[in-house]
Design an enzyme around this catalytic site. Structure first.
Site, PDB file in Angstrom:
ATOM      1  N   GLU A  77       3.097  -5.763   8.680  1.00 39.31           N
ATOM      2  CA  GLU A  77       3.454  -4.378   8.369  1.00 39.31           C
ATOM      3  C   GLU A  77       4.578  -3.889   9.284  1.00 39.31           C
ATOM      4  O   GLU A  77       5.514  -3.219   8.829  1.00 39.31           O
ATOM      5  CB  GLU A  77       2.230  -3.469   8.513  1.00 39.31           C
ATOM      6  CG  GLU A  77       2.528  -2.032   8.120  1.00 39.31           C
ATOM      7  CD  GLU A  77       1.365  -1.089   8.381  1.00 39.31           C
ATOM      8  OE1 GLU A  77       1.636   0.081   8.716  1.00 39.31           O
ATOM      9  OE2 GLU A  77       0.197  -1.512   8.251  1.00 39.31           O
ATOM     10  N   CYS A 108       0.848  -1.192   0.000  1.00 47.23           N
ATOM     11  CA  CYS A 108       0.000   0.000   0.000  1.00 47.23           C
ATOM     12  C   CYS A 108       0.886   1.246   0.000  1.00 47.23           C
ATOM     13  O   CYS A 108       1.842   1.330   0.778  1.00 47.23           O
ATOM     14  CB  CYS A 108      -0.893  -0.002   1.235  1.00 47.23           C
ATOM     15  SG  CYS A 108      -1.823   1.532   1.443  1.00 47.23           S
TER      16      CYS A 108
END
Length: 337
Positions: free
Chosen positions: A131, A101
Protein backbone atom coordinates in the site's frame (compact mmCIF):
# COMPACT_ATOMS: atom_id res chain seq x y z
CA UNK A 1 -6.04 -17.55 39.49
CA UNK A 2 -9.27 -16.85 41.33
CA UNK A 3 -11.55 -17.28 38.32
CA UNK A 4 -10.92 -20.71 36.83
CA UNK A 5 -13.99 -20.66 34.57
CA UNK A 6 -12.83 -21.13 31.01
CA UNK A 7 -14.38 -18.65 28.60
CA UNK A 8 -13.82 -16.94 25.27
CA UNK A 9 -14.34 -13.26 24.50
CA UNK A 10 -15.08 -12.95 20.77
CA UNK A 11 -14.45 -9.58 19.16
CA UNK A 12 -17.06 -7.95 16.98
CA UNK A 13 -16.53 -6.67 14.40
CA UNK A 14 -13.73 -8.89 13.15
CA UNK A 15 -12.61 -10.45 9.90
CA UNK A 16 -13.47 -9.30 6.40
CA UNK A 17 -13.84 -5.59 5.85
CA UNK A 18 -15.76 -4.19 2.90
CA UNK A 19 -12.60 -3.59 0.85
CA UNK A 20 -11.39 -7.17 1.30
CA UNK A 21 -14.82 -8.60 0.51
CA UNK A 22 -14.90 -6.52 -2.68
CA UNK A 23 -11.41 -7.62 -3.74
CA UNK A 24 -11.98 -11.33 -3.14
CA UNK A 25 -15.35 -11.30 -4.91
CA UNK A 26 -13.72 -9.41 -7.80
CA UNK A 27 -11.32 -12.30 -8.43
CA UNK A 28 -14.11 -14.86 -8.05
CA UNK A 29 -16.32 -13.00 -10.53
CA UNK A 30 -13.42 -12.55 -12.96
CA UNK A 31 -12.83 -16.30 -12.97
CA UNK A 32 -16.56 -16.87 -13.51
CA UNK A 33 -16.72 -14.37 -16.39
CA UNK A 34 -13.46 -14.90 -18.23
CA UNK A 35 -12.42 -18.38 -17.13
CA UNK A 36 -9.07 -19.47 -15.75
CA UNK A 37 -6.43 -18.32 -15.62
CA UNK A 38 -6.95 -14.84 -14.20
CA UNK A 39 -3.73 -13.18 -13.13
CA UNK A 40 -3.49 -11.19 -9.89
CA UNK A 41 -0.64 -8.77 -9.29
CA UNK A 42 0.61 -9.38 -5.72
CA UNK A 43 -1.59 -11.12 -3.15
CA UNK A 44 -5.16 -9.90 -3.63
CA UNK A 45 -5.33 -9.53 0.17
CA UNK A 46 -2.78 -10.52 2.79
CA UNK A 47 -4.18 -13.86 3.84
CA UNK A 48 -2.65 -17.25 3.14
CA UNK A 49 -5.97 -19.15 3.12
CA UNK A 50 -7.66 -16.71 0.71
CA UNK A 51 -4.72 -16.77 -1.71
CA UNK A 52 -4.50 -20.58 -1.66
CA UNK A 53 -8.25 -20.95 -2.21
CA UNK A 54 -8.23 -18.60 -5.21
CA UNK A 55 -5.18 -20.37 -6.66
CA UNK A 56 -7.13 -23.63 -6.53
CA UNK A 57 -9.91 -21.94 -8.54
CA UNK A 58 -7.52 -20.78 -11.27
CA UNK A 59 -6.02 -17.48 -10.12
CA UNK A 60 -2.32 -17.03 -10.81
CA UNK A 61 -0.50 -14.63 -8.49
CA UNK A 62 2.50 -12.74 -9.83
CA UNK A 63 4.85 -10.19 -8.30
CA UNK A 64 5.30 -7.94 -11.30
CA UNK A 65 3.18 -6.85 -14.25
CA UNK A 66 5.64 -8.18 -16.85
CA UNK A 67 4.97 -11.72 -15.60
CA UNK A 68 1.45 -11.52 -17.07
CA UNK A 69 1.16 -12.75 -20.69
CA UNK A 70 0.34 -10.06 -23.24
CA UNK A 71 -3.41 -9.56 -23.64
CA UNK A 72 -4.34 -11.51 -20.49
CA UNK A 73 -6.62 -10.40 -17.64
CA UNK A 74 -4.95 -9.02 -14.52
CA UNK A 75 -6.49 -7.91 -11.24
CA UNK A 76 -4.70 -5.29 -9.14
CA UNK A 77 -4.78 -6.09 -5.43
CA UNK A 78 -6.74 -4.31 -2.71
CA UNK A 79 -3.57 -2.51 -1.58
CA UNK A 80 -3.39 -0.31 -4.68
CA UNK A 81 -0.71 0.28 -7.30
CA UNK A 82 1.35 3.22 -8.51
CA UNK A 83 0.52 4.90 -11.84
CA UNK A 84 3.57 3.25 -13.43
CA UNK A 85 1.87 -0.14 -12.97
CA UNK A 86 -1.11 1.00 -15.04
CA UNK A 87 1.35 2.15 -17.72
CA UNK A 88 3.05 -1.25 -17.70
CA UNK A 89 -0.31 -2.96 -18.12
CA UNK A 90 -1.24 -0.74 -21.08
CA UNK A 91 2.08 -1.53 -22.76
CA UNK A 92 1.23 -5.24 -22.55
CA UNK A 93 -2.38 -4.72 -23.73
CA UNK A 94 -3.67 -6.30 -20.54
CA UNK A 95 -7.32 -6.32 -19.53
CA UNK A 96 -7.05 -4.67 -16.11
CA UNK A 97 -9.45 -4.85 -13.19
CA UNK A 98 -8.56 -2.53 -10.33
CA UNK A 99 -9.61 -4.03 -6.99
CA UNK A 100 -7.92 -1.30 -4.95
CA UNK A 101 -9.88 -0.65 -1.77
CA UNK A 102 -11.79 2.64 -2.19
CA UNK A 103 -10.33 3.85 1.11
CA UNK A 104 -6.81 3.34 -0.27
CA UNK A 105 -7.85 5.14 -3.46
CA UNK A 106 -8.90 8.07 -1.27
CA UNK A 107 -5.35 8.31 0.13
CA UNK A 108 -3.93 8.18 -3.42
CA UNK A 109 -6.16 11.11 -4.41
CA UNK A 110 -5.07 13.07 -1.35
CA UNK A 111 -1.43 12.48 -2.29
CA UNK A 112 -2.02 13.77 -5.82
CA UNK A 113 -3.93 16.79 -4.55
CA UNK A 114 -1.26 17.86 -2.06
CA UNK A 115 1.56 17.16 -4.51
CA UNK A 116 -0.18 19.38 -7.07
CA UNK A 117 -0.24 22.11 -4.38
CA UNK A 118 3.54 21.56 -3.92
CA UNK A 119 3.34 20.24 -0.35
CA UNK A 120 5.89 17.95 1.24
CA UNK A 121 3.86 14.83 2.08
CA UNK A 122 4.89 12.76 5.09
CA UNK A 123 3.47 9.28 4.54
CA UNK A 124 3.26 7.35 7.80
CA UNK A 125 3.57 3.66 7.08
CA UNK A 126 5.77 0.58 6.91
CA UNK A 127 8.59 0.51 4.40
CA UNK A 128 8.02 -2.01 1.62
CA UNK A 129 4.31 -2.54 2.33
CA UNK A 130 2.44 -2.72 -0.99
CA UNK A 131 0.00 0.00 0.00
CA UNK A 132 2.84 2.39 0.85
CA UNK A 133 4.64 1.61 -2.42
CA UNK A 134 1.46 2.33 -4.38
CA UNK A 135 0.67 5.60 -2.59
CA UNK A 136 4.26 6.87 -2.77
CA UNK A 137 4.26 6.13 -6.49
CA UNK A 138 1.58 8.79 -7.04
CA UNK A 139 4.06 11.60 -6.32
CA UNK A 140 7.49 10.19 -5.45
CA UNK A 141 9.19 13.58 -5.63
CA UNK A 142 6.86 14.96 -2.94
CA UNK A 143 6.43 11.97 -0.61
CA UNK A 144 8.75 10.70 2.10
CA UNK A 145 8.03 7.73 4.32
CA UNK A 146 7.87 8.06 8.09
CA UNK A 147 8.09 4.56 9.54
CA UNK A 148 6.81 5.16 13.06
CA UNK A 149 7.65 7.64 15.85
CA UNK A 150 11.36 6.78 15.93
CA UNK A 151 11.72 7.82 12.28
CA UNK A 152 10.51 11.39 12.87
CA UNK A 153 14.01 12.78 13.51
CA UNK A 154 15.06 11.70 10.00
CA UNK A 155 12.45 13.87 8.27
CA UNK A 156 13.52 16.89 6.25
CA UNK A 157 11.18 19.26 4.43
CA UNK A 158 11.60 22.17 2.03
CA UNK A 159 9.09 24.49 3.68
CA UNK A 160 7.86 23.84 7.25
CA UNK A 161 4.67 25.76 6.45
CA UNK A 162 3.71 23.44 3.58
CA UNK A 163 3.73 19.99 5.14
CA UNK A 164 0.90 17.45 5.38
CA UNK A 165 0.76 13.93 6.78
CA UNK A 166 -1.05 10.96 5.25
CA UNK A 167 -1.00 7.35 6.42
CA UNK A 168 -1.23 3.74 5.43
CA UNK A 169 -4.80 2.62 6.14
CA UNK A 170 -3.95 -0.40 8.33
CA UNK A 171 -1.75 1.08 11.06
CA UNK A 172 -2.11 1.16 14.82
CA UNK A 173 -4.22 4.22 15.57
CA UNK A 174 -2.29 4.95 18.78
CA UNK A 175 1.15 4.64 17.21
CA UNK A 176 0.12 6.78 14.25
CA UNK A 177 -1.15 9.53 16.54
CA UNK A 178 2.13 9.39 18.48
CA UNK A 179 4.02 9.77 15.20
CA UNK A 180 1.83 12.74 14.27
CA UNK A 181 2.40 14.28 17.71
CA UNK A 182 6.17 14.09 17.27
CA UNK A 183 5.96 15.42 13.73
CA UNK A 184 3.91 18.38 14.93
CA UNK A 185 6.54 19.17 17.56
CA UNK A 186 9.01 19.58 14.70
CA UNK A 187 6.58 21.13 12.23
CA UNK A 188 3.87 23.11 14.09
CA UNK A 189 2.10 23.98 10.82
CA UNK A 190 1.72 20.29 9.90
CA UNK A 191 -1.61 19.84 8.11
CA UNK A 192 -3.94 16.89 8.74
CA UNK A 193 -5.50 14.87 5.93
CA UNK A 194 -9.05 15.95 5.00
CA UNK A 195 -10.43 12.85 6.76
CA UNK A 196 -9.08 9.81 8.61
CA UNK A 197 -6.72 7.74 6.50
CA UNK A 198 -6.72 4.77 8.88
CA UNK A 199 -9.74 2.84 7.69
CA UNK A 200 -12.90 2.34 9.72
CA UNK A 201 -12.40 -1.44 9.85
CA UNK A 202 -8.85 -1.19 11.20
CA UNK A 203 -10.02 1.26 13.87
CA UNK A 204 -13.06 -0.84 14.84
CA UNK A 205 -11.08 -4.07 15.15
CA UNK A 206 -8.51 -2.32 17.32
CA UNK A 207 -11.27 -0.79 19.43
CA UNK A 208 -12.81 -4.20 20.13
CA UNK A 209 -9.41 -5.55 21.19
CA UNK A 210 -8.85 -2.57 23.48
CA UNK A 211 -12.20 -3.16 25.17
CA UNK A 212 -11.51 -6.83 25.89
CA UNK A 213 -7.71 -6.90 26.33
CA UNK A 214 -7.53 -6.32 30.09
CA UNK A 215 -9.86 -9.28 30.74
CA UNK A 216 -7.85 -11.69 28.58
CA UNK A 217 -5.03 -13.92 29.74
CA UNK A 218 -4.40 -14.81 26.10
CA UNK A 219 -5.34 -13.12 22.83
CA UNK A 220 -5.44 -15.22 19.68
CA UNK A 221 -5.50 -13.16 16.49
CA UNK A 222 -6.24 -15.07 13.30
CA UNK A 223 -4.32 -13.54 10.41
CA UNK A 224 -1.22 -13.83 8.25
CA UNK A 225 2.16 -12.43 9.19
CA UNK A 226 2.29 -10.13 6.17
CA UNK A 227 -1.07 -8.61 7.18
CA UNK A 228 -0.26 -5.27 8.78
CA UNK A 229 -3.64 -4.86 10.47
CA UNK A 230 -3.48 -8.38 11.93
CA UNK A 231 0.00 -7.85 13.38
CA UNK A 232 -1.21 -4.56 14.88
CA UNK A 233 -4.07 -6.36 16.69
CA UNK A 234 -1.58 -8.48 18.65
CA UNK A 235 0.39 -5.36 19.55
CA UNK A 236 -2.74 -3.49 20.64
CA UNK A 237 -3.83 -6.43 22.83
CA UNK A 238 -0.48 -6.54 24.64
CA UNK A 239 -0.38 -2.75 25.05
CA UNK A 240 -3.83 -2.77 26.68
CA UNK A 241 -3.37 -5.51 29.25
CA UNK A 242 -3.50 -8.94 27.65
CA UNK A 243 -0.93 -11.23 29.28
CA UNK A 244 0.05 -13.03 26.06
CA UNK A 245 -0.88 -12.68 22.40
CA UNK A 246 -0.26 -14.79 19.31
CA UNK A 247 -0.95 -14.52 15.57
CA UNK A 248 -2.00 -17.70 13.77
CA UNK A 249 -3.19 -18.50 10.26
CA UNK A 250 -5.02 -21.65 11.34
CA UNK A 251 -6.26 -23.31 14.51
CA UNK A 252 -3.66 -26.05 13.99
CA UNK A 253 -0.94 -23.49 14.71
CA UNK A 254 -2.15 -22.94 18.29
CA UNK A 255 0.31 -24.35 20.82
CA UNK A 256 -1.62 -26.11 23.56
CA UNK A 257 0.92 -24.87 26.11
CA UNK A 258 -0.42 -21.33 25.53
CA UNK A 259 -3.60 -22.38 27.35
CA UNK A 260 -1.90 -23.50 30.59
CA UNK A 261 -3.38 -21.53 33.49
CA UNK A 262 -5.51 -19.45 31.13
CA UNK A 263 -9.06 -18.61 32.16
CA UNK A 264 -10.08 -16.11 29.47
CA UNK A 265 -9.07 -16.30 25.81
CA UNK A 266 -9.74 -13.38 23.49
CA UNK A 267 -10.34 -14.19 19.83
CA UNK A 268 -10.36 -11.82 16.89
CA UNK A 269 -9.25 -11.79 13.28
CA UNK A 270 -7.63 -9.38 10.85
CA UNK A 271 -9.59 -7.61 8.14
CA UNK A 272 -8.59 -10.10 5.43
CA UNK A 273 -9.58 -13.26 7.33
CA UNK A 274 -12.64 -15.33 6.33
CA UNK A 275 -14.95 -16.35 9.18
CA UNK A 276 -14.42 -20.07 8.58
CA UNK A 277 -10.95 -19.74 10.13
CA UNK A 278 -12.43 -18.09 13.24
CA UNK A 279 -14.92 -20.94 13.60
CA UNK A 280 -12.08 -23.47 13.48
CA UNK A 281 -10.30 -21.66 16.31
CA UNK A 282 -13.51 -21.57 18.37
CA UNK A 283 -13.98 -25.31 17.78
CA UNK A 284 -10.38 -25.95 18.86
CA UNK A 285 -10.93 -23.98 22.07
CA UNK A 286 -14.32 -25.58 22.77
CA UNK A 287 -12.72 -29.03 22.57
CA UNK A 288 -10.42 -27.91 25.38
CA UNK A 289 -13.13 -26.62 27.64
CA UNK A 290 -13.47 -23.05 26.35
CA UNK A 291 -17.07 -23.38 25.21
CA UNK A 292 -18.49 -20.30 26.94
CA UNK A 293 -18.29 -17.65 24.19
CA UNK A 294 -19.30 -14.03 24.79
CA UNK A 295 -19.21 -11.35 22.08
CA UNK A 296 -17.56 -8.00 22.75
CA UNK A 297 -19.28 -5.56 20.41
CA UNK A 298 -17.28 -2.39 19.77
CA UNK A 299 -19.01 -0.93 16.72
CA UNK A 300 -21.55 -1.61 14.00
CA UNK A 301 -20.48 -2.01 10.40
CA UNK A 302 -22.85 -1.88 7.45
CA UNK A 303 -20.63 -0.39 4.73
CA UNK A 304 -20.38 -2.21 1.41
CA UNK A 305 -18.50 -1.25 -1.73
CA UNK A 306 -19.70 -1.99 -5.23
CA UNK A 307 -17.53 -4.11 -7.49
CA UNK A 308 -15.02 -2.44 -9.86
CA UNK A 309 -16.61 -0.79 -12.89
CA UNK A 310 -15.03 -3.23 -15.37
CA UNK A 311 -16.50 -6.26 -13.61
CA UNK A 312 -19.95 -4.72 -13.16
CA UNK A 313 -20.11 -3.80 -16.86
CA UNK A 314 -19.16 -7.30 -18.01
CA UNK A 315 -21.44 -9.01 -15.50
CA UNK A 316 -24.36 -6.94 -16.73
CA UNK A 317 -23.56 -7.76 -20.36
CA UNK A 318 -23.46 -11.46 -19.44
CA UNK A 319 -26.76 -11.25 -17.55
CA UNK A 320 -25.07 -12.15 -14.27
CA UNK A 321 -25.54 -10.64 -10.82
CA UNK A 322 -23.14 -7.99 -9.56
CA UNK A 323 -24.42 -8.30 -6.01
CA UNK A 324 -21.80 -8.23 -3.29
CA UNK A 325 -21.91 -10.62 -0.35
CA UNK A 326 -21.03 -10.06 3.24
CA UNK A 327 -18.53 -12.52 4.66
CA UNK A 328 -20.06 -14.72 7.38
CA UNK A 329 -18.43 -12.68 10.15
CA UNK A 330 -20.95 -9.91 9.46
CA UNK A 331 -24.01 -12.09 9.96
CA UNK A 332 -23.09 -14.83 12.42
CA UNK A 333 -24.46 -14.65 15.96
CA UNK A 334 -22.23 -12.48 18.10
CA UNK A 335 -21.28 -10.22 15.22
CA UNK A 336 -22.88 -7.44 13.26
CA UNK A 337 -24.73 -6.67 10.09
Amino acid sequence: MADTTKRVLLAAPRGYCAGVDRAVVTVEKALELYGAPVYVRKEIVHNKHVVTTLQQRGAIFVDETDEVPEGATVVFSAHGVAPVVHEEARALSLRTIDATCPLVTKVHREAVRFADADYDILLIGHEGHEEVVGTAGEAPEHIQLVDGPDDVDNVTVRDADKVVWLSQTTLSVDETMETVRRLRERFPSLQDPPSDDICYATQNRQLAVKQMAAECDLMIVIGSRNSSNSVRLVEVALEHGTTAGHLVDYAAEIDESWLEGVATVGVTSGASVPEILVREVLEYLAARGYDDVSPVVAAEESIMFSLPTEIRRDLKAAGKSDKMRHDASFTEAGSLH
